[in-house]
Write an enzyme that holds these catalytic residues in place. Structure first.
Site, PDB file in Angstrom:
ATOM      1  N   GLU A  11      16.566  46.746  50.918  1.00  0.00           N
ATOM      2  CA  GLU A  11      15.796  47.944  50.269  1.00  0.00           C
ATOM      3  C   GLU A  11      15.001  48.610  51.730  1.00  0.00           C
ATOM      4  OE1 GLU A  11      14.068  46.737  45.443  1.00  0.00           O
ATOM      5  OE2 GLU A  11      12.904  46.454  47.703  1.00  0.00           O
ATOM      6  N   ASP A 198      18.013  48.561  36.097  1.00  0.00           N
ATOM      7  CA  ASP A 198      18.349  47.974  34.919  1.00  0.00           C
ATOM      8  C   ASP A 198      17.536  48.457  33.504  1.00  0.00           C
ATOM      9  OD1 ASP A 198      16.074  45.346  34.351  1.00  0.00           O
ATOM     10  OD2 ASP A 198      16.119  45.480  36.504  1.00  0.00           O
TER      11      ASP A 198
END
Length: 230
Positions: A11, A198
């Protein structure tokens, strides 16, 4: 000084590569890179996963580097049907969905003996993050709303529905409330940026590895553009 926190190396790796590193400091097994990115003085760090790591990381940024603004970038599971994989959620506030002291009369989610259920994000940072996202990620949608955090990877529909019922957040993840909580105690402005990887349900094990890279790319572009606006 602006602190930029990502839970996982994936990230923050692209942000680290783009910055001009001036100093590297290790504290609490975390490596803090201080330098310049997009014309701003920044400290970038991988906190590790979970609210405790995130809170410790935030405190080090406050004590060692004197940051006055915090950006937390990463990925999350959607809790709202209108938010698709790849979309961006920017925090209006964050809370602990796994805190439960209802036995003592507190609302579910509220830390005992604290006066607030959730920790509000900085409104100006939120507005600028939305503007940045809409500019650099025109192919996706950007949403603002509550982010719920807990030390769980949510893959159960039943758990997901309980979190929605209790708190009505837009997404769920594992660090934001730890950062928001510590930022609030230190009176540091913050914003959480989450790209959806998700749907936080029984499909999570299928969606997550497929869309993680795409979601992180959206977040990285947003953070770089946000820095130019601060």
């Amino acid at each position: 000084m602006i602190g930029i926190i990502g839970a996982m190396e994936e990230e923050v790796a692209a942000l680290k590569e783009a910055m001009e590193v001036q100093e590297t400091i290790e504290r609490a097994s975390m490596v803090f890179l201080r330098g310049e990115l997009c014309g701003k003085d920044v400290v970038i760090v991988r906190s590790g996963i979970g609210k405790v790591n995130a809170g410790i990381c935030t405190q080090i940024l406050a004590d060692r580097f004197g940051v006055d603004r915090l950006i937390n970038t990463g990925i999350a599971g959607s809790l709202d049907a209108k938010i698709d994989i790849g979309d961006i959620v920017i925090s209006t506030d964050a809370l602990h969905h796994d805190m439960d002291a209802t036995e003592f009369g507190y609302p579910v989610g509220q830390v005992p003996r604290m006066e607030t259920l959730s920790f509000p994000a900085d409104e100006e940072l939120v507005k600028k993050a939305v503007k940045a996202s809409e500019k650099v990620n025109p192919d996706i949608h950007t949403f603002t709303g509550r982010i719920a955090s807990g030390d769980q990877f949510i893959a159960s529909r039943e758990v997901k529905e309980k979190i929605i019922q209790n708190f009505h957040p837009l997404c769920v993840e594992m660090e934001g409330a730890g950062i928001a909580h510590a930022a609030s105690l230190n009176q540091i402005s913050y914003v959480i940026i989450r790209a959806i990887s998700d749907k936080a349900d029984n499909s999570a094990h299928v969606d997550y590895p497929t869309f993680e890279r795409q979601a992180i790319a959206h977040s990285v572009r947003l953070v770089k553009e946000l820095l130019t606006l601060i």
